[in-house]
Design an enzyme around this catalytic site. Structure first.
Site, PDB file in Angstrom:
ATOM      1  CE  LYS A  15      -1.832  -0.825   3.975  1.00  0.00           C
ATOM      2  NZ  LYS A  15      -1.173  -2.073   4.384  1.00  0.00           N
ATOM      3  CB  SER A  16       3.342   2.558   2.390  1.00  0.00           C
ATOM      4  OG  SER A  16       2.492   2.555   3.521  1.00  0.00           O
ATOM      5  CB  ALA A  34       3.957  10.668   9.768  1.00  0.00           C
ATOM      6  CG  HIS A  50       7.149   3.719   5.916  1.00  0.00           C
ATOM      7  ND1 HIS A  50       5.963   3.953   5.253  1.00  0.00           N
ATOM      8  CD2 HIS A  50       7.070   2.454   6.381  1.00  0.00           C
ATOM      9  CE1 HIS A  50       5.205   2.868   5.319  1.00  0.00           C
ATOM     10  NE2 HIS A  50       5.865   1.949   6.007  1.00  0.00           N
ATOM     11  NE  ARG A  54       8.278   9.760   3.465  1.00  0.00           N
ATOM     12  CZ  ARG A  54       8.188   9.271   4.696  1.00  0.00           C
ATOM     13  NH1 ARG A  54       7.601   8.113   4.908  1.00  0.00           N
ATOM     14  NH2 ARG A  54       8.689   9.936   5.709  1.00  0.00           N
ATOM     15  CD  GLU A  62       6.645  13.524  13.879  1.00  0.00           C
ATOM     16  OE1 GLU A  62       6.291  13.772  15.057  1.00  0.00           O
ATOM     17  OE2 GLU A  62       7.765  13.085  13.586  1.00  0.00           O
TER      18      GLU A  62
END
Length: 173
Positions: A15-16, A34, A50, A54, A62
């Site tokens: 997904k990510s 996030a 993650h 990226r 955040e």
């Protein structure tokens, strides 16, 4: 490309990574919103993995609780919200009304001028959880996912790293 997208799937379904690619294709200055908090070593390692995937082209914001505020504050750049199910658990443990917060998020989606991609977990495909809190969480996640899916332009389900577009459904009754 669509303005708002929901990407759902099971744990480790891709997904990510798929959502990151969508947002990167939407333009420069991508913002990663996030919802996770590094409350233990395992989560800290996941967050770092993650970030490393990226790279440096992303700004991180955040938002463990105030997701609507983060979206409004970062409008103007393509955003990736990862993930709604962590946000939901944060709301539940903070004893906030997730349904009120979810409706506020639904209302925020159409007012965004820049694209936003939401990632969420599909948690209702497994066995019925043994305890009441886990069942309540599973039910809330399913309801929140339905609310957001109805509000966005496109929905993708990732299966074994393969995204399958499930909305819009041109064959709807």
């Amino acid at each position: 490309m669509s303005k708002s997208i929901l990407v759902t799937g099971g744990a480790r379904s891709g997904k990510s990574a798929f959502a990151e690619g969508l947002v990167e294709a939407m333009g420069p200055q991508a913002v990663y919103v996030a919802t996770a908090e590094a409350q233990d070593a395992e989560m800290a390692a996941r967050i770092e993995a993650h970030r490393a995937r990226r790279g440096d082209g992303w700004t991180t914001r955040e938002a463990p609780l105030d997701l609507v505020g983060a979206l409004d504050a970062t409008d103007g750049a393509p955003r990736l919200v990862d993930c709604l199910t962590l946000w939901l658990s944060n709301l539940i443990f903070a004893e906030r009304d997730w349904e009120v917060e979810g409706r506020a998020l639904v209302e925020a989606v159409p007012r965004q001028s820049a694209p936003v991609v939401f990632v969420t977990n599909e948690v209702g495909s497994g066995i019925v959880p043994e305890n009441a809190l886990a069942r309540a969480y599973r039910d809330a996640a399913g309801q929140l996912n339905q609310m957001i899916a109805a509000a966005v332009d496109d929905v993708y389900l990732t299966v074994s790293g393969i995204p399958v577009r499930v909305k819009p459904n041109d064959n709807a009754i």
